[in-house]
Design a protein around this motif. Structure first.
Motif, PDB file in Angstrom:
ATOM      1  N   GLY A 246      36.507  57.875  52.627  1.00 21.21           N
ATOM      2  CA  GLY A 246      36.770  56.630  51.917  1.00 21.21           C
ATOM      3  C   GLY A 246      35.972  55.464  52.452  1.00 21.21           C
ATOM      4  O   GLY A 246      36.167  54.329  52.034  1.00 21.21           O
ATOM      5  N   ALA A 247      35.056  55.718  53.408  1.00 23.39           N
ATOM      6  CA  ALA A 247      34.303  54.628  54.042  1.00 23.39           C
ATOM      7  C   ALA A 247      33.074  54.285  53.214  1.00 23.39           C
ATOM      8  O   ALA A 247      31.948  54.544  53.600  1.00 23.39           O
ATOM      9  N   VAL A 248      33.293  53.723  52.047  1.00 26.15           N
ATOM     10  CA  VAL A 248      32.184  53.396  51.168  1.00 26.15           C
ATOM     11  C   VAL A 248      31.688  51.973  51.442  1.00 26.15           C
ATOM     12  O   VAL A 248      30.500  51.742  51.628  1.00 26.15           O
ATOM     13  N   TYR A 253      37.988  47.861  51.191  1.00 23.10           N
ATOM     14  CA  TYR A 253      39.243  47.553  51.896  1.00 23.10           C
ATOM     15  C   TYR A 253      39.892  46.305  51.308  1.00 23.10           C
ATOM     16  O   TYR A 253      41.115  46.208  51.241  1.00 23.10           O
ATOM     17  N   ARG A 254      39.079  45.350  50.874  1.00 22.57           N
ATOM     18  CA  ARG A 254      39.648  44.205  50.138  1.00 22.57           C
ATOM     19  C   ARG A 254      40.313  44.699  48.864  1.00 22.57           C
ATOM     20  O   ARG A 254      41.456  44.336  48.551  1.00 22.57           O
ATOM     21  N   ASP A 255      39.597  45.566  48.109  1.00 24.20           N
ATOM     22  CA  ASP A 255      40.124  46.052  46.835  1.00 24.20           C
ATOM     23  C   ASP A 255      41.423  46.837  47.024  1.00 24.20           C
ATOM     24  O   ASP A 255      42.285  46.844  46.140  1.00 24.20           O
ATOM     25  N   GLU A 256      41.554  47.519  48.166  1.00 25.21           N
ATOM     26  CA  GLU A 256      42.751  48.319  48.425  1.00 25.21           C
ATOM     27  C   GLU A 256      43.888  47.493  49.019  1.00 25.21           C
ATOM     28  O   GLU A 256      44.959  48.036  49.305  1.00 25.21           O
ATOM     29  N   ALA A 262      43.357  41.731  59.505  1.00 27.06           N
ATOM     30  CA  ALA A 262      43.881  43.047  59.891  1.00 27.06           C
ATOM     31  C   ALA A 262      42.736  44.017  60.140  1.00 27.06           C
ATOM     32  O   ALA A 262      42.752  44.791  61.101  1.00 27.06           O
ATOM     33  N   LEU A 263      41.721  43.968  59.266  1.00 31.20           N
ATOM     34  CA  LEU A 263      40.583  44.887  59.419  1.00 31.20           C
ATOM     35  C   LEU A 263      39.777  44.554  60.667  1.00 31.20           C
ATOM     36  O   LEU A 263      39.384  45.459  61.419  1.00 31.20           O
TER      37      LEU A 263
END
Length: 474
Positions: A246-248, A253-256, A262-263
């Motif tokens: 999932g590391a695209v 990570y914003r979209d999810e 946090a990131l």
């Protein structure tokens, strides 16, 4: 000396997790030393570089809050400077023209492999000498750096300690292609020199480039930066982090539904630590960070840990900060926030239960719009004929309420249960399903207050219609 670090991504793809961690470490070190952080776009690969990727990198950096003091600089706009330095090395016999074709080099490489020799460019190979001697001025050629043949390159890596590479292991790398474009290893050195970079933080996949670049620094008479090579990030299955994990893109990570703080808190701990501390404010990261405390070992990406951190920041960050990012998800889910409570109120009510902003937005929908239908299981269990009396009485009491506060609303529910001589659940659960359409919500007093009197009364009427219809059908 002013410390200067840089993040220099190639715009051939999105800003991924590994790149984001490198950028974060570079940014933190500059900030911790009162220095400057430079953003440089290494777009010399004209065919593979895209404006879309440049935009994604800039957007990712901005979203993470990694502001840059200088830049973004673009290598594609500095070709005159690179050519000036190539000509300098040619004039000083520290570089030379090579006319050997790719086909000839492939042929020589095949011979070397067949003879169990190291496959490498050899300027003294008879076939290469013959081609170069026969060439005339103006023929297509590459420019190669004349790498020293004796001794070793020794450098002290801030993470890995002393590293030594024999010059005999390094060939004469191309610094300008036959089409006139300069190459990565050469451009990096010129850029770091011109931009005053003192510390280079990058992935361990660049370790093999470092001795080559150090020799070019020396040939140009440029100061050599301090290097720190970070270990790779692995997936939770132990394999190198890739798209299948999932590391695209950082923006995924914003979209999810992750918060940037946090990131960044999660990324800083993928290779760096301060005792057993897990939660760091940005200022704590800056105050505590150092290059020589980064681990040499690879780190494993753990999504569950990231989700835990994200929930922590959703609950503990300034609600206004969280609301700024939640707004994007509300818009993305077509939820009109003008038709309900302030986002800061929603965050206070729902963040305990949600792990991501996507979940938080989705679970808040009934505060802003009418639900389409009751949750089937919740309605079957709680909107039974036996609930009619409780719903009628609590609606009557709520209609009489002039003070629509948490304390008053809680007292109304308690008074209803007392009057009917039933437990709170016999009133609370039918009421919850009535006003939210489902069986879960924050505390009923808060939920009623945020939905408002008019809509709450209307929804109870809707639930009563459902109960009456169900009673008639029996």
């Amino acid at each position: 000396m002013t410390v200067k670090t840089r993040f220099a991504p190639s715009p051939t793809g999105y800003l991924h997790v590994g790149g984001a961690r490198t950028a974060l470490y570079s940014w933190l070190y500059a900030k911790s030393q009162g220095g400057k952080f430079v953003l440089r776009i290494e777009d010399t690969d004209i065919e593979r570089s895209t404006q879309e990727a440049v935009d994604a990198i800039l957007e990712g950096m901005s979203w993470l809050g990694l502001d840059w003091d200088e830049g973004p600089y673009y290598q594609s706009k500095r070709f005159d400077r690179y050519n000036e330095m190539v000509e300098k090395l040619l004039a000083e016999d520290k570089a030379y023209k090579c006319y050997a074709s790719k086909e000839l080099l492939d042929e020589i490489r095949a011979e070397q492999e067949a003879n169990k020799e190291m496959a490498r460019y050899d300027a003294n190979h008879p076939k290469i000498i013959a081609v170069n001697d026969a060439a005339t001025e103006g023929e297509p050629c590459v420019i190669r750096f004349r790498n020293p043949k004796e001794g070793s390159v020794i450098f002290n890596d801030e993470i890995r300690g002393n590293i030594e590479i024999a010059n005999s292991q390094l060939d004469d790398l191309i610094i300008r292609r036959s089409d006139g474009s300069p190459t990565y290893n050469f451009c990096v050195v010129v850029d770091d020199w011109d931009m005053g970079i003192t510390h280079v933080v990058r992935g361990e996949d660049h370790i093999n480039n470092t001795p080559r670049q150090i020799n070019i620094y020396k040939a140009l008479g440029a100061p050599i930066p301090t290097f720190a090579h970070c270990a790779m990030i692995l997936g939770d299955d132990g394999a190198k982090l890739s798209k299948r994990h999932g590391a695209v893109s950082v923006m995924q990570y914003r979209d999810e539904g992750y918060l940037p703080n946090a990131l960044t808190n999660y990324l800083v701990r993928l290779g760096w630590s301060h005792g057993d501390q897990e939660i760091f404010s940005q200022q704590e990261m800056i105050d505590l960070f150092s290059l020589n405390t980064i681990s040499k070992s690879a780190s494993a990406f753990n999504t569950d840990k990231l989700l835990w951190l994200n929930n922590h920041y959703m609950k503990t960050s300034d609600p206004e900060y969280v609301a700024g990012y939640l707004q994007w998800h509300m818009d993305n889910q077509n939820i009109d926030i003008s038709k309900g409570p302030a986002l800061t109120e929603i965050i206070g009510a729902l963040s305990e239960r949600a792990k991501t902003l996507v979940e938080l937005a989705s679970s808040s929908r009934y505060f802003y719009e009418e639900y389409e239908a009751f949750d089937a299981n919740a309605a079957k269990k709680h909107l039974r004929p036996v609930a009619k009396q409780a719903l009628i009485l609590v609606q009557t009491k709520l209609l009489a309420c002039e003070d629509w506060s948490d304390a008053t609303l809680q007292q109304v529910i308690q008074d209803t249960a007392d009057e009917l001589e039933v437990g709170m659940g016999k009133v609370g659960m039918p009421l919850r399903v009535a006003i939210t359409g489902a069986g879960q919500s924050p505390s009923l007093d808060v939920t009623l207050r945020l939905i408002g009197k008019e809509r709450s009364i209307s929804r109870i009427s809707r639930a009563l219609e459902f109960v009456v219809a169900r009673e008639a059908a029996q």
